[in-house]
Design a protein around this motif. Sequence first.
Motif, PDB file in Angstrom:
ATOM      1  N   ASP A  40       0.835  -1.211   0.000  1.00  0.00           N
ATOM      2  CA  ASP A  40       0.000   0.000   0.000  1.00  0.00           C
ATOM      3  C   ASP A  40       0.866   1.257   0.000  1.00  0.00           C
ATOM      4  O   ASP A  40       0.560   2.232  -0.709  1.00  0.00           O
ATOM      5  N   ARG A  41       1.921   1.248   0.785  1.00  0.00           N
ATOM      6  CA  ARG A  41       2.809   2.420   0.817  1.00  0.00           C
ATOM      7  C   ARG A  41       3.493   2.619  -0.536  1.00  0.00           C
ATOM      8  O   ARG A  41       3.641   3.754  -1.011  1.00  0.00           O
ATOM      9  N   THR A  42       3.892   1.528  -1.159  1.00  0.00           N
ATOM     10  CA  THR A  42       4.536   1.623  -2.473  1.00  0.00           C
ATOM     11  C   THR A  42       3.553   2.127  -3.518  1.00  0.00           C
ATOM     12  O   THR A  42       3.908   2.957  -4.369  1.00  0.00           O
ATOM     13  N   ALA A  43       2.318   1.656  -3.453  1.00  0.00           N
ATOM     14  CA  ALA A  43       1.300   2.113  -4.404  1.00  0.00           C
ATOM     15  C   ALA A  43       1.064   3.617  -4.263  1.00  0.00           C
ATOM     16  O   ALA A  43       0.916   4.335  -5.262  1.00  0.00           O
ATOM     17  N   ALA A  44       1.040   4.107  -3.024  1.00  0.00           N
ATOM     18  CA  ALA A  44       0.843   5.537  -2.798  1.00  0.00           C
ATOM     19  C   ALA A  44       2.006   6.340  -3.362  1.00  0.00           C
ATOM     20  O   ALA A  44       1.815   7.408  -3.952  1.00  0.00           O
ATOM     21  N   ARG A  45       3.226   5.829  -3.186  1.00  0.00           N
ATOM     22  CA  ARG A  45       4.397   6.537  -3.720  1.00  0.00           C
ATOM     23  C   ARG A  45       4.361   6.580  -5.246  1.00  0.00           C
ATOM     24  O   ARG A  45       4.663   7.611  -5.855  1.00  0.00           O
ATOM     25  N   ALA A  47       1.756   6.497  -7.133  1.00  0.00           N
ATOM     26  CA  ALA A  47       0.683   7.410  -7.546  1.00  0.00           C
ATOM     27  C   ALA A  47       1.110   8.868  -7.448  1.00  0.00           C
ATOM     28  O   ALA A  47       0.635   9.716  -8.218  1.00  0.00           O
ATOM     29  N   GLU A  48       1.996   9.190  -6.506  1.00  0.00           N
ATOM     30  CA  GLU A  48       2.417  10.577  -6.313  1.00  0.00           C
ATOM     31  C   GLU A  48       3.543  11.010  -7.250  1.00  0.00           C
ATOM     32  O   GLU A  48       3.771  12.211  -7.439  1.00  0.00           O
ATOM     33  N   ALA A 134       1.812   0.679 -11.236  1.00  0.00           N
ATOM     34  CA  ALA A 134       0.647   0.605 -10.347  1.00  0.00           C
ATOM     35  C   ALA A 134      -0.246  -0.582 -10.722  1.00  0.00           C
ATOM     36  O   ALA A 134      -0.740  -1.305  -9.844  1.00  0.00           O
ATOM     37  N   HIS A 158      11.022   8.267  -4.626  1.00  0.00           N
ATOM     38  CA  HIS A 158       9.959   9.122  -4.103  1.00  0.00           C
ATOM     39  C   HIS A 158      10.521  10.080  -3.053  1.00  0.00           C
ATOM     40  O   HIS A 158      10.193  11.281  -3.053  1.00  0.00           O
TER      41      HIS A 158
END
Length: 235
Positions: A40-45, A47-48, A134, A158
């Motif tokens: 989840d943390r990797t997916a958020a990074r 996406a940003e 992603a 990131h």
Amino acid sequence: MHDTTLDDYSWPTCLAPGCGRELWTAEVEAGRRVCRPCEDRTAARIAELPALFRQLDTTASLMKGARRATNGSSGSRTAPIPPRLDVLNLVGPGGVAARLSAIEDAWRQTLGWTVAPWRGNPAQAVPDLAAFLANNLLWACSGYEEIGQDVDDLRRLHGECVALVNDERRPGRVQIGNCPISVDGSLCWTPLTATAASHRVRCGGCGTRWETLGEWRDLRAAQDAVLAEAAGAAA
């Protein structure tokens, strides 16, 4: 017959560097190599990253050719601001786009897919590269042997982007030349300033605005044309 005893067994842990958390039973049964919180943390990074890249790309565009604001006369020469090499390294050919592309290529090779062609310049490539990562992150976390290193590489990338963007959010104003707009037959030539956090420029004299990178290039071309005309007249 297996000669491995229960005491020799080590419960699988998350491969993401710095995590090491024991995987849940359902994660082990699914063959996962990275725990869901790290995914989840990797997916958020991921996406940003496109938005962070756009901010850095704007900063790099402004810093090129910018000049320090001074209190001297309008005709005084001022030293150019050195370009931020750390920013340029991330937005250039070997930066964010290249590092994301290397991960995508490795995933595609493992999946047996054709390696994707380069997607134009870095600004065009980064959103597509991020979208690919992603879309395939679940697969990578579930069975790709090198996913731990890739998760760490994405974390580092990131972090580098965030650190540079945060450093540029409250920059001092820099002079970017004079306004080249003609007003009632006279050249405005009001000194223009901008910050490295935005490519939007407004002339305090005539009110003309330049609000896109394309308009920024038009502004620079118009300034060069005025200076070239003045140099020709002086000669």
